[in-house]
Design an enzyme around this catalytic site. Structure first.
Site, mmCIF file in Angstrom:
data_model
loop_
_atom_site.group_PDB
_atom_site.id
_atom_site.type_symbol
_atom_site.label_atom_id
_atom_site.label_comp_id
_atom_site.label_asym_id
_atom_site.label_seq_id
_atom_site.Cartn_x
_atom_site.Cartn_y
_atom_site.Cartn_z
ATOM 1 N N SER A 136 0.309 60.804 -10.464
ATOM 2 C CA SER A 136 -0.294 60.726 -9.121
ATOM 3 C C SER A 136 0.818 60.527 -8.101
ATOM 4 O O SER A 136 1.907 60.038 -8.448
ATOM 5 C CB SER A 136 -1.242 59.521 -9.077
ATOM 6 O OG SER A 136 -1.590 59.194 -7.749
ATOM 7 N N TYR A 149 -2.490 50.340 -10.433
ATOM 8 C CA TYR A 149 -2.763 51.779 -10.566
ATOM 9 C C TYR A 149 -1.458 52.563 -10.351
ATOM 10 O O TYR A 149 -1.099 53.422 -11.176
ATOM 11 C CB TYR A 149 -3.836 52.244 -9.577
ATOM 12 C CG TYR A 149 -4.075 53.738 -9.672
ATOM 13 C CD1 TYR A 149 -4.645 54.292 -10.819
ATOM 14 C CD2 TYR A 149 -3.697 54.605 -8.650
ATOM 15 C CE1 TYR A 149 -4.831 55.667 -10.944
ATOM 16 C CE2 TYR A 149 -3.886 55.975 -8.761
ATOM 17 C CZ TYR A 149 -4.450 56.499 -9.906
ATOM 18 O OH TYR A 149 -4.620 57.856 -10.038
#
Ligand code: NAP
Length: 250
Positions: A136, A149
């Protein structure tokens, strides 16, 4: 000859779009996820000769191994592993966050990903295969509330680059795909089902779609065997970088 991809997290979003795209381009897909009814629907729609449903929680190694031991012969030779299953949980700052949510993200995004990769590497080496990992932009740019995350996705990126080094000379290709904002169920999962938060994030922003990322994954997978995309970062045009924050006295 048709090739076979194992795609984790194929019950929604990017993974599901990957199955549709790859099947449309002649691949067989092993579609995995916890929601059996969604996998069954995919098989019914695309055909049992094209899609095999393997229902398991990626953090449950015994269930995963049982599902993989049970693959039909035509799906047993895996050429491509797409490590897509993953999630973010919570948006609170580290000092106000839930430790169990942190552990779930690490278990899913990191531990399960490396475990499945470890299991499939010998077969992938034998078949000159490929691994595509979903990292990501959160791996590359910290943001408030991104804490664990972002950490898990930075791990995925660095693990991918390390695999590239270790697999030197084997012919196995390894890629880290690093998307920005993609409209999927991601934000609903992250916020525990807050439709308002979903709408606030994506509304009017013209975000990327799961199909955009699936097309990228398929393109990477079908490049000539002498070509390796190491990392690939994508964003919608509407998304870019913001500056540093400064806390001032008074
Ligand atoms: P999504 O729509 O929420 O889909 C997530 C998928 O992961 C689902 O199929 C879900 O299946 C599966 N999954 C989650 N936990 C699992 C578990 N314990 N066991 C098995 N499967 C599990 O989200 P998405 O946006 O497509 O996300 C896919 C990947 O892209 C993730 O790794 C995410 O971090 C990454 N990513 C997303 C974005 C974005 O903006 N959407 C941006 C960058 C990277 P079940 O719930 O049925 O198990």
């Amino acid at each position: 000859m048709s090739r076979t991809a194992l795609i984790t997290g194929a019950t929604a979003g990017i993974g599901e779009a990957c199955v549709r795209n790859m099947v449309a381009h002649g691949w067989r897909c092993i579609a995995t996820g916890r929601r059996a009814e969604r996998l069954t629907a995919l098989v019914a729609e695309l055909g049992a000769d094209k899609v095999h449903a393997a229902c398991f929680d990626v953090t449950d190694e015994a269930a995963r191994d049982a599902a993989l031991a049970d693959l039909p012969a035509s799906f047993a030779g895996i050429d491509l592993l797409v490590n897509n299953a993953g999630l973010a949980l919570g948006t609170a700052p580290a000092q106000g966050s839930d430790l169990d949510q942190w552990k779930t993200m690490i278990d899913t995004n990191v531990t399960a990903l490396v475990s499945l990769t470890h299991k499939l590497l010998p077969a992938l080496i034998e078949r000159n295969g490929a691994v595509i990992n979903l990292s990501s932009v959160a791996a590359n740019y910290p943001y408030p509330g991104g804490n664990v995350y972002g950490g898990t996705k930075a791990f995925v990126r660095q693990f991918t680059l390390g695999l590239r080094s270790d697999l030197h000379g084997t012919g196995v290709r390894v890629t880290s795909i690093e998307p920005g904002m993609v409209e999927t169920e991601f934000t609903m999962v992250r916020t525990g089902g807050n439709a308002e938060a979903h709408q606030k994030l994506y509304g009017g922003a013209d975000p990327m779609t799961a199909d955009d990322i699936a097309e990228t994954v398929r393109w990477v997978a079908q490049l000539p065997p002498h070509l390796n995309i190491n990392t690939l970062e994508l964003m919608p045009v509407s998304q870019s970088y913001a500056g540093f924050q400064i806390a001032r006295e008074s």
